[in-house]
Design a protein around this motif. Structure first.
Motif, PDB file in Angstrom:
ATOM      1  N   SER A 188      64.116 102.599  83.935  1.00  0.00           N
ATOM      2  CA  SER A 188      65.539 102.746  83.602  1.00  0.00           C
ATOM      3  C   SER A 188      66.116 101.425  83.111  1.00  0.00           C
ATOM      4  N   VAL A 189      65.611 100.312  83.663  1.00  0.00           N
ATOM      5  CA  VAL A 189      66.030  98.995  83.187  1.00  0.00           C
ATOM      6  C   VAL A 189      65.570  98.801  81.743  1.00  0.00           C
ATOM      7  N   GLY A 190      64.420  99.379  81.392  1.00  0.00           N
ATOM      8  CA  GLY A 190      63.909  99.285  80.039  1.00  0.00           C
ATOM      9  C   GLY A 190      64.566 100.249  79.077  1.00  0.00           C
ATOM     10  N   GLY A 191      65.562 100.998  79.544  1.00  0.00           N
ATOM     11  CA  GLY A 191      66.310 101.887  78.666  1.00  0.00           C
ATOM     12  C   GLY A 191      65.850 103.325  78.673  1.00  0.00           C
ATOM     13  N   ILE A 192      65.069 103.736  79.678  1.00  0.00           N
ATOM     14  CA  ILE A 192      64.544 105.099  79.750  1.00  0.00           C
ATOM     15  C   ILE A 192      65.225 105.832  80.899  1.00  0.00           C
ATOM     16  N   THR A 193      65.785 107.001  80.605  1.00  0.00           N
ATOM     17  CA  THR A 193      66.542 107.741  81.617  1.00  0.00           C
ATOM     18  C   THR A 193      65.646 108.511  82.573  1.00  0.00           C
ATOM     19  N   SER A 194      64.491 108.972  82.102  1.00  0.00           N
ATOM     20  CA  SER A 194      63.568 109.696  82.972  1.00  0.00           C
ATOM     21  C   SER A 194      62.152 109.540  82.438  1.00  0.00           C
ATOM     22  N   VAL A 195      61.177 109.549  83.351  1.00  0.00           N
ATOM     23  CA  VAL A 195      59.785 109.361  82.973  1.00  0.00           C
ATOM     24  C   VAL A 195      58.953 110.532  83.475  1.00  0.00           C
ATOM     25  N   THR A 196      58.159 111.093  82.593  1.00  0.00           N
ATOM     26  CA  THR A 196      57.149 112.063  82.987  1.00  0.00           C
ATOM     27  C   THR A 196      55.791 111.427  82.726  1.00  0.00           C
ATOM     28  N   ALA A 197      55.019 111.229  83.786  1.00  0.00           N
ATOM     29  CA  ALA A 197      53.705 110.594  83.667  1.00  0.00           C
ATOM     30  C   ALA A 197      52.658 111.544  84.229  1.00  0.00           C
ATOM     31  N   ARG A 198      51.583 111.755  83.456  1.00  0.00           N
ATOM     32  CA  ARG A 198      50.498 112.639  83.871  1.00  0.00           C
ATOM     33  C   ARG A 198      49.174 111.929  83.660  1.00  0.00           C
ATOM     34  N   THR A 199      48.192 112.280  84.444  1.00  0.00           N
ATOM     35  CA  THR A 199      46.892 111.628  84.336  1.00  0.00           C
ATOM     36  C   THR A 199      46.151 112.090  83.090  1.00  0.00           C
ATOM     37  N   THR A 200      45.455 111.157  82.457  1.00  0.00           N
ATOM     38  CA  THR A 200      44.699 111.483  81.244  1.00  0.00           C
ATOM     39  C   THR A 200      43.516 112.386  81.536  1.00  0.00           C
ATOM     40  N   GLU A 201      43.029 112.363  82.756  1.00  0.00           N
ATOM     41  CA  GLU A 201      41.808 113.076  83.121  1.00  0.00           C
ATOM     42  C   GLU A 201      42.021 114.583  83.231  1.00  0.00           C
ATOM     43  N   ASP A 202      43.089 114.981  83.932  1.00  0.00           N
ATOM     44  CA  ASP A 202      43.291 116.414  84.187  1.00  0.00           C
ATOM     45  C   ASP A 202      44.738 116.862  84.027  1.00  0.00           C
ATOM     46  N   GLY A 203      45.617 115.950  83.623  1.00  0.00           N
ATOM     47  CA  GLY A 203      46.996 116.336  83.375  1.00  0.00           C
ATOM     48  C   GLY A 203      47.860 116.480  84.615  1.00  0.00           C
ATOM     49  N   GLN A 204      47.339 116.125  85.778  1.00  0.00           N
ATOM     50  CA  GLN A 204      48.158 116.228  86.989  1.00  0.00           C
ATOM     51  C   GLN A 204      49.294 115.208  86.937  1.00  0.00           C
ATOM     52  N   TYR A 205      50.399 115.546  87.598  1.00  0.00           N
ATOM     53  CA  TYR A 205      51.612 114.735  87.513  1.00  0.00           C
ATOM     54  C   TYR A 205      51.556 113.523  88.447  1.00  0.00           C
ATOM     55  N   VAL A 206      52.097 112.410  87.944  1.00  0.00           N
ATOM     56  CA  VAL A 206      52.319 111.204  88.735  1.00  0.00           C
ATOM     57  C   VAL A 206      53.819 110.996  88.919  1.00  0.00           C
ATOM     58  N   LEU A 207      54.566 111.129  87.837  1.00  0.00           N
ATOM     59  CA  LEU A 207      56.023 111.067  87.838  1.00  0.00           C
ATOM     60  C   LEU A 207      56.556 112.213  86.988  1.00  0.00           C
ATOM     61  N   PRO A 208      57.753 112.729  87.294  1.00  0.00           N
ATOM     62  CA  PRO A 208      58.660 112.319  88.376  1.00  0.00           C
ATOM     63  C   PRO A 208      58.138 112.740  89.742  1.00  0.00           C
ATOM     64  N   LEU A 209      58.646 112.100  90.773  1.00  0.00           N
ATOM     65  CA  LEU A 209      58.248 112.453  92.129  1.00  0.00           C
ATOM     66  C   LEU A 209      58.679 113.876  92.456  1.00  0.00           C
ATOM     67  N   PRO A 210      57.948 114.568  93.322  1.00  0.00           N
ATOM     68  CA  PRO A 210      58.359 115.918  93.725  1.00  0.00           C
ATOM     69  C   PRO A 210      59.731 115.886  94.392  1.00  0.00           C
ATOM     70  N   GLU A 211      60.566 116.822  94.061  1.00  0.00           N
ATOM     71  CA  GLU A 211      61.865 116.930  94.707  1.00  0.00           C
ATOM     72  C   GLU A 211      61.704 117.665  96.030  1.00  0.00           C
ATOM     73  N   ALA A 212      62.421 117.200  97.033  1.00  0.00           N
ATOM     74  CA  ALA A 212      62.349 117.812  98.357  1.00  0.00           C
ATOM     75  C   ALA A 212      63.577 118.666  98.613  1.00  0.00           C
TER      76      ALA A 212
END
Length: 430
Positions: free
Chosen positions: A244-268
């Protein structure tokens, strides 16, 4: 948002806040997941109906690393002025709660935790912090150019420093050398603190330096505080904040290997259970990263930066640009190489302990120039230059052109620590 200890993450600049050093705990690794958690995780995936056949994924392993400009937007270095405010706020809360009562507080943390640069920015952080400084500005105490003092000279030097308060020493390791004439300044400082001869102050100290002085002056009980270890959720909160400091409002990050999610964190939900896990398969990347980095934010950030990938058709192009963050804001999609697929520094093979003495000396003093390193290790300048050159090629050490000090690198720190442990060197507690 809740962390794994069911405490609110109040400030994303310093997730977990400050805690007494004896309460610090190493983050758990994902392989230690309990049988009960493993069964629950498997059942949730089955209920979600997610199978490899239903959701084919094309490997992204060949994506290139981010450019410097791309990395600076998605995973920039922290703003240490913000961290200074977060540290002072955490200290105020500890004093208000009665858990911190010492006039002079010692903050001890492993290298790359961001403590030293944050403490160095206390005067410019924009607040006086009434509890910590009584409304006065902080005075930074800097070391002398030469560190060879006898006891009388050390006392005379401290007499010239204004310790009436509030004062701060960003890094105690800068005030000594591991040789007879290089110990007097720190000895005299602790004598004055123990006798109550100073005003309110903060002493920042590398964990390796503290390991030495905690044994050397075992009768000086300072009850140090430290930053809480970065577990998986705290890392997720912090990485999102940095983006967010770098100017990004939200990040979706997934692993290159199988596409599983890293970000955003799971909502509780209200019960603390994940609301998004039925829709998304989550990777153990952050938990593994917390374990590999031992909860060290600087080390985790260095590995995170190396793991990130992007492709041209992601949601927002992380292209090379000089535009300010306020001019380019939006969601970003990136990819993460699993830790098993990353090329991280390894220790060059050696049958001698000289390498260990050099690395241990660098950590004890938070970095040294070649002359001082030769003095504290006893290694000849010729052999020292050969070993440093080899370690530099291995990405384990680097020389900062600004101050010409050799330091262990953040990306190489886990390897260096394991090497010192294997050779029987005394380790820090973190």
């Amino acid at each position: 948002m809740k962390d794994t200890n069911n405490e609110s993450i109040v400030d994303p600049c310093l997730p977990g806040g400050l805690i007494p050093a004896e309460q610090w705990e190493l983050p758990q690794t994902s392989v230690r997941r309990s049988l009960r958690d493993g069964i629950r995780h498997a059942l949730e995936q089955l209920r979600a109906g997610v199978t490899q056949a239903e959701e084919p994924f094309e490997s992204m392993d060949e994506l290139p690393e981010l450019s410097a400009a791309q990395q600076n937007r998605l995973a920039p270095e922290p703003d240490y002025s913000d961290q200074a405010r977060a540290i002072a706020s955490s200290l105020e809360k500890a004093r208000a709660a009665g858990s911190l009562s010492r006039h002079v507080v010692c903050l001890v943390a492993p290298p790359f935790s961001g403590l030293q640069p944050a403490l160095a920015r206390f005067p410019e952080s924009g607040h006086s912090y009434s509890v910590e400084s009584g409304g006065e500005n902080w005075r930074i105490i800097t070391p002398p150019d030469a560190l060879a003092f006898d006891d009388h000279e050390a006392s005379a030097w401290w007499d010239k420093q204004d310790l009436s308060g509030p004062w701060v020493i960003p890094e105690l390791a800068d005030f000594w050398l591991r040789q007879l004439s290089g110990l007097a300044l720190v000895r005299e400082l602790f004598r004055r603190i123990a006798n109550g001869d100073t005003g309110a102050g903060i002493v920042g100290c590398s964990s390796w330096c503290w390991r030495y002085w905690g044994q050397y002056l075992e009768n000086v009980q300072m009850s140090p505080w430290t930053t809480a270890a970065m577990d998986a959720e705290r890392l997720g909160v912090w990485f999102t904040h940095l983006a967010s400091v770098g100017g990004i409002t939200s990040v979706t990050a997934r692993t290159t290997e199988d596409g599983q999610y890293v970000l955003p964190l799971p909502e509780a939900d209200e019960t603390g259970k994940s609301k998004s896990r039925k829709k998304r398969k989550y990777s153990t990347f952050l938990r593994d990263l917390a374990a590999v980095s031992r909860g060290n934010p600087g080390v985790a950030l260095a590995i995170w930066q190396r793991s990130l990938r992007a492709r041209p058709d992601d949601d927002v192009e992380l292209d090379d640009t000089d535009e300010k963050p306020a001019q380019r804001r939006g969601a970003a999609h990136c990819w993460v190489v699993p830790l098993s697929g990353l090329s991280l520094p390894s220790m060059p093979q050696s049958k001698e302990s000289i390498t260990g003495f050099i690395l241990h000396g660098l950590l004890l003093h938070n970095g040294l120039d070649a002359v001082s390193l030769e003095a504290v290790t006893g290694v000849s300048s010729y052999e020292l230059s050969l070993v440093l050159s080899r370690l530099k090629r291995a990405e384990l050490v680097a020389c900062d052109p600004k101050d010409e000090l050799w330091r262990v690198t953040s990306i190489g720190y886990p390897t260096v620590r394991r090497h010192l442990q294997s050779w029987g060197f005394p380790l820090d507690q973190f």
